[in-house]
Design a protein around this motif. Structure first.
Motif, PDB file in Angstrom:
ATOM      1  N   SER A  82       0.596  -1.489   0.030  1.00  0.00           N
ATOM      2  CA  SER A  82      -0.144  -0.080  -0.166  1.00  0.00           C
ATOM      3  C   SER A  82       0.751   0.993   0.337  1.00  0.00           C
ATOM      4  O   SER A  82       2.152   1.704   0.011  1.00  0.00           O
ATOM      5  CB  SER A  82      -1.017   0.252   0.907  1.00  0.00           C
ATOM      6  N   ARG A  83       0.594   2.260  -0.254  1.00  0.00           N
ATOM      7  CA  ARG A  83       1.352   3.967   0.445  1.00  0.00           C
ATOM      8  C   ARG A  83       1.479   3.580   0.744  1.00  0.00           C
ATOM      9  O   ARG A  83       1.874   4.529   1.112  1.00  0.00           O
ATOM     10  CB  ARG A  83       0.032   4.213  -0.630  1.00  0.00           C
ATOM     11  N   MET A  84       1.112   3.995   2.362  1.00  0.00           N
ATOM     12  CA  MET A  84       1.269   3.855   3.344  1.00  0.00           C
ATOM     13  C   MET A  84       2.885   3.301   4.346  1.00  0.00           C
ATOM     14  O   MET A  84       3.398   3.913   4.463  1.00  0.00           O
ATOM     15  CB  MET A  84       0.707   3.017   4.388  1.00  0.00           C
ATOM     16  N   VAL A  85       2.990   1.678   3.321  1.00  0.00           N
ATOM     17  CA  VAL A  85       4.302   1.403   3.442  1.00  0.00           C
ATOM     18  C   VAL A  85       5.209   1.644   2.368  1.00  0.00           C
ATOM     19  O   VAL A  85       6.381   2.208   3.148  1.00  0.00           O
ATOM     20  CB  VAL A  85       4.146   0.032   2.897  1.00  0.00           C
ATOM     21  N   VAL A  86       4.729   2.434   1.163  1.00  0.00           N
ATOM     22  CA  VAL A  86       6.433   3.661   0.690  1.00  0.00           C
ATOM     23  C   VAL A  86       6.426   4.574   1.399  1.00  0.00           C
ATOM     24  O   VAL A  86       7.492   4.741   1.681  1.00  0.00           O
ATOM     25  CB  VAL A  86       5.540   3.444  -0.605  1.00  0.00           C
ATOM     26  N   ARG A  87       5.324   5.447   2.302  1.00  0.00           N
ATOM     27  CA  ARG A  87       4.847   6.449   2.866  1.00  0.00           C
ATOM     28  C   ARG A  87       6.250   6.530   3.743  1.00  0.00           C
ATOM     29  O   ARG A  87       7.219   7.083   4.435  1.00  0.00           O
ATOM     30  CB  ARG A  87       3.988   7.221   2.974  1.00  0.00           C
ATOM     31  N   GLU A  88       5.992   5.102   5.190  1.00  0.00           N
ATOM     32  CA  GLU A  88       6.426   4.857   6.006  1.00  0.00           C
ATOM     33  C   GLU A  88       8.391   5.243   5.936  1.00  0.00           C
ATOM     34  O   GLU A  88       9.476   5.020   6.060  1.00  0.00           O
ATOM     35  CB  GLU A  88       7.022   4.246   6.666  1.00  0.00           C
ATOM     36  N   ALA A  89       8.334   3.967   4.433  1.00  0.00           N
ATOM     37  CA  ALA A  89      10.014   3.610   3.968  1.00  0.00           C
ATOM     38  C   ALA A  89      10.664   4.987   3.674  1.00  0.00           C
ATOM     39  O   ALA A  89      11.883   5.538   3.892  1.00  0.00           O
ATOM     40  CB  ALA A  89       9.412   2.624   2.907  1.00  0.00           C
ATOM     41  N   MET A  90       9.878   5.665   2.532  1.00  0.00           N
ATOM     42  CA  MET A  90      10.045   7.218   2.298  1.00  0.00           C
ATOM     43  C   MET A  90      10.666   7.956   3.306  1.00  0.00           C
ATOM     44  O   MET A  90      11.739   8.968   3.471  1.00  0.00           O
ATOM     45  CB  MET A  90       9.809   7.640   1.687  1.00  0.00           C
ATOM     46  N   SER A  91      10.172   8.194   4.398  1.00  0.00           N
ATOM     47  CA  SER A  91       9.915   9.315   5.280  1.00  0.00           C
ATOM     48  C   SER A  91      11.393   8.274   6.394  1.00  0.00           C
ATOM     49  O   SER A  91      11.933   9.686   6.923  1.00  0.00           O
ATOM     50  CB  SER A  91       8.695   8.588   6.770  1.00  0.00           C
ATOM     51  N   ARG A  92      11.760   7.435   6.379  1.00  0.00           N
ATOM     52  CA  ARG A  92      12.889   6.542   6.869  1.00  0.00           C
ATOM     53  C   ARG A  92      14.302   7.088   6.149  1.00  0.00           C
ATOM     54  O   ARG A  92      15.253   7.784   6.709  1.00  0.00           O
ATOM     55  CB  ARG A  92      13.106   5.394   6.577  1.00  0.00           C
ATOM     56  N   LEU A  93      14.324   7.494   4.658  1.00  0.00           N
ATOM     57  CA  LEU A  93      15.267   7.851   4.504  1.00  0.00           C
ATOM     58  C   LEU A  93      15.590   9.482   4.101  1.00  0.00           C
ATOM     59  O   LEU A  93      16.257  10.118   3.871  1.00  0.00           O
ATOM     60  CB  LEU A  93      14.789   7.582   2.244  1.00  0.00           C
ATOM     61  N   LYS A  94      13.965  10.034   4.272  1.00  0.00           N
ATOM     62  CA  LYS A  94      14.488  11.252   4.545  1.00  0.00           C
ATOM     63  C   LYS A  94      14.575  11.210   6.005  1.00  0.00           C
ATOM     64  O   LYS A  94      15.995  12.593   5.823  1.00  0.00           O
ATOM     65  CB  LYS A  94      13.236  12.088   4.578  1.00  0.00           C
ATOM     66  N   SER A  95      15.193  11.266   6.905  1.00  0.00           N
ATOM     67  CA  SER A  95      15.358  10.995   7.939  1.00  0.00           C
ATOM     68  C   SER A  95      17.194  11.226   7.939  1.00  0.00           C
ATOM     69  O   SER A  95      17.544  11.684   8.689  1.00  0.00           O
ATOM     70  CB  SER A  95      15.101  10.453   8.940  1.00  0.00           C
ATOM     71  N   ASP A  96      17.498   9.721   7.008  1.00  0.00           N
ATOM     72  CA  ASP A  96      18.366   9.372   7.141  1.00  0.00           C
ATOM     73  C   ASP A  96      19.120  10.929   5.754  1.00  0.00           C
ATOM     74  O   ASP A  96      20.238  10.550   5.810  1.00  0.00           O
ATOM     75  CB  ASP A  96      18.923   7.992   6.086  1.00  0.00           C
ATOM     76  N   GLU A  97      18.405  11.844   4.951  1.00  0.00           N
ATOM     77  CA  GLU A  97      18.850  12.254   4.401  1.00  0.00           C
ATOM     78  C   GLU A  97      19.213  11.818   3.496  1.00  0.00           C
ATOM     79  O   GLU A  97      20.449  12.649   2.617  1.00  0.00           O
ATOM     80  CB  GLU A  97      20.471  13.115   5.345  1.00  0.00           C
ATOM     81  N   LEU A  98      18.643  11.207   2.892  1.00  0.00           N
ATOM     82  CA  LEU A  98      18.937   9.972   1.482  1.00  0.00           C
ATOM     83  C   LEU A  98      17.895  10.803   0.389  1.00  0.00           C
ATOM     84  O   LEU A  98      18.691  10.979  -0.620  1.00  0.00           O
ATOM     85  CB  LEU A  98      18.659   8.487   1.297  1.00  0.00           C
ATOM     86  N   ILE A  99      16.813  11.294   0.673  1.00  0.00           N
ATOM     87  CA  ILE A  99      15.843  11.624   0.186  1.00  0.00           C
ATOM     88  C   ILE A  99      15.585  12.918   0.478  1.00  0.00           C
ATOM     89  O   ILE A  99      15.481  13.455   1.216  1.00  0.00           O
ATOM     90  CB  ILE A  99      14.681  11.242  -0.995  1.00  0.00           C
ATOM     91  N   ASP A 100      14.850  14.044  -0.271  1.00  0.00           N
ATOM     92  CA  ASP A 100      14.178  15.244   0.078  1.00  0.00           C
ATOM     93  C   ASP A 100      12.984  15.164  -0.713  1.00  0.00           C
ATOM     94  O   ASP A 100      12.775  14.987  -1.681  1.00  0.00           O
ATOM     95  CB  ASP A 100      14.933  16.595  -0.427  1.00  0.00           C
ATOM     96  N   THR A 101      11.551  15.503  -0.332  1.00  0.00           N
ATOM     97  CA  THR A 101      10.171  15.270  -0.952  1.00  0.00           C
ATOM     98  C   THR A 101       9.849  16.764  -0.619  1.00  0.00           C
ATOM     99  O   THR A 101      10.200  17.801   0.312  1.00  0.00           O
ATOM    100  CB  THR A 101       9.517  14.499  -0.348  1.00  0.00           C
ATOM    101  N   ARG A 102       9.014  17.235  -2.082  1.00  0.00           N
ATOM    102  CA  ARG A 102       7.982  18.118  -1.872  1.00  0.00           C
ATOM    103  C   ARG A 102       6.573  18.344  -2.041  1.00  0.00           C
ATOM    104  O   ARG A 102       6.652  17.703  -3.384  1.00  0.00           O
ATOM    105  CB  ARG A 102       9.135  19.607  -2.655  1.00  0.00           C
ATOM    106  N   GLN A 103       5.574  18.813  -1.565  1.00  0.00           N
ATOM    107  CA  GLN A 103       4.850  18.307  -1.804  1.00  0.00           C
ATOM    108  C   GLN A 103       4.055  19.021  -3.374  1.00  0.00           C
ATOM    109  O   GLN A 103       4.762  20.425  -3.814  1.00  0.00           O
ATOM    110  CB  GLN A 103       3.933  19.369  -0.670  1.00  0.00           C
ATOM    111  N   GLY A 104       3.960  18.162  -3.702  1.00  0.00           N
ATOM    112  CA  GLY A 104       3.630  18.257  -5.375  1.00  0.00           C
ATOM    113  C   GLY A 104       3.780  17.841  -6.328  1.00  0.00           C
ATOM    114  O   GLY A 104       3.646  18.305  -7.404  1.00  0.00           O
TER     115      GLY A 104
END
Lengths: 241, 241
Positions: free
Chosen positions: B49-71
């Motif tokens: 589900s999208r939730m699972v992906v979001r949680e994974a991305m959330s971790r990558l964000k906190s590791d400063e591997l990725i950066d997300t911007r709404q839209g």
DNA sequence: GCTGACCGGTTATCATACAAGTGGGAAAGC
DNA sequence: GCTTTCCCACTTGTATGATAACCGGTCAGC
């Protein structure tokens, strides 16, 4: 419109929740091993949806601050923050910059000592190539940061200890931005210091090439300590080898 | 039932997704600055589900591997992994243990050198107290790991460089478990080695007390290098100071 | 006393919906 | 033709509700 500045983008809720939970754990409000409130309860307390809480917890999990088990709850890790070494994004404060650089001096010095023992022909050739390249640039009165970084990276690799290599890469990435800024402040490097850098590099390489580990370490420390002073960070003040 | 072992608990989906995305980024499959597929698309690709992906991305964000911007989407950070230094949870492999310990030798040696210059009276008193406590234990033919750790921690603090302190604490937390295991393998320490440890500690302290930085660094390296050999990890093989 | 089914609470996952931000292209105006 | 404006598709952020898996304790039944 005179005083326009970048707008403050609304922070993500999960960021804020993660920040507060992290602070609570680090401050000891939740002791190691203690159970955190349930997601439902946290969601109500923060007045956000359970999903936001879950995303925040997911981050704490990846930071090894907490540990969750289905059906049981979330627990503060026995050693919160173990397995993770973090540096603040942009060490603007000169004191921090000095301290981080000092750490680099110690590690890269030791790496040079190891490299003197372990470097193979390919790595020695690589260092030699970097030196040649920089020498050309010196003649043209400019410095070649690219080759400079490559020279240092090669030594780190030649230590044959991946942890030295990785840690130095890590420190380098964190220092480069700040160094570039500091450099632009002190105007361009003087030709004199370019010459000094070249001489220091050659001293490091000479020691490595003749397999003289103590000399390599001393030369590297001396080089980096001089670099610190050139950047206006003060001397290393460590053991003079 | 002869060969029963602990069951392999089903890994969390978000862990697995995070692992794969991290690997993809580190391997360069997604270059720095590149845009990742949308959450929807990743969810379909991973069949979660999208939730699972979001949680994974959330971790990558906190590791400063990725950066997300709404839209806009999620983008690989300019310098993936900068600002974060990680060690594998339990370095079971002896080679890794050796390499990490080697890094500790280099850093803690330098810390001792700094401590010789900077330690204040309170810190010297603390070291002295630890030595006394360990001496009592030596008489009783056992070692006092508690006081041992405190002795080393005090030196790290006395370096007056919080980054040395933090990094050594970090390394220590990661080594302690593995060291304890290695120690139980090689049976209990011999009384002889307990005596040797005490003598090494006293040499370190003596050098710090008389403000002899090079000697303090050499003594600390010698001590830790001997500790490595006692744990069966081989010698330091670095520069002999 | 012991067993085993059951229960309330918790996390893990899913599905869906809506809000908010972004960029591009259609459409309108000139 | 060119510019400006507006709308729309797409994306991430947040909310809601539901189900599955899991855990510890309880309590009836034996």
């Amino acid at each position: 419109m005179t005083s326009i500045t970048s707008v403050t983008r609304a922070p993500r809720l999960s960021d804020e929740v993660a920040r507060q939970l992290t602070a609570a754990i680090r401050s000891g409000e939740f002791a190691p091993g203690a159970r955190l409130p349930s997601e439902k309860e946290l969601a109500e307390r923060f007045e956000v949806s359970r999903m936001v809480v879950r995303e925040a917890m997911s981050r704490l999990k990846s930071d090894e601050l907490i540990d969750t088990r289905q059906g049981l709850g979330a627990f503060v890790a026995a050693e919160p923050g173990r397995g993770l070494f973090r540096l603040e994004p942009d060490p603007a404060i000169a004191k921090d910059l000095h301290d981080i650089f000092q750490l680099r001096v110690a590690v890269e010095g030791a790496a040079a000592g190891l490299a003197a023992v372990r470097a193979n022909r390919r790595e020695l050739a690589m260092m030699r190539a970097c030196l040649r390249e920089m020498k050309v640039s010196v003649a043209g009165r400019e410095d070649d940061i690219e080759a400079d970084n490559r020279f240092h990276a090669t030594i780190a690799q030649a230590s044959r200890n991946p942890y030295f290599d990785r840690f130095l890469t890590f420190l380098g990435a964190n220092l480069h931005g700040a160094i570039a800024k500091a450099r632009s402040n002190t105007a361009a490097r003087h030709p004199r210091s370019v010459l000094a850098v070249q001489a220091e590099h050659e001293a490091v390489f000479a020691a490595i090439e003749r397999r003289d580990a103590p000399a390599a370490e001393a030369a590297m420390r001396s080089h980096l300590s001089a670099a610190m002073e050139r950047l206006g960070l003060g001397p290393f003040t460590g053991a003079r080898l």
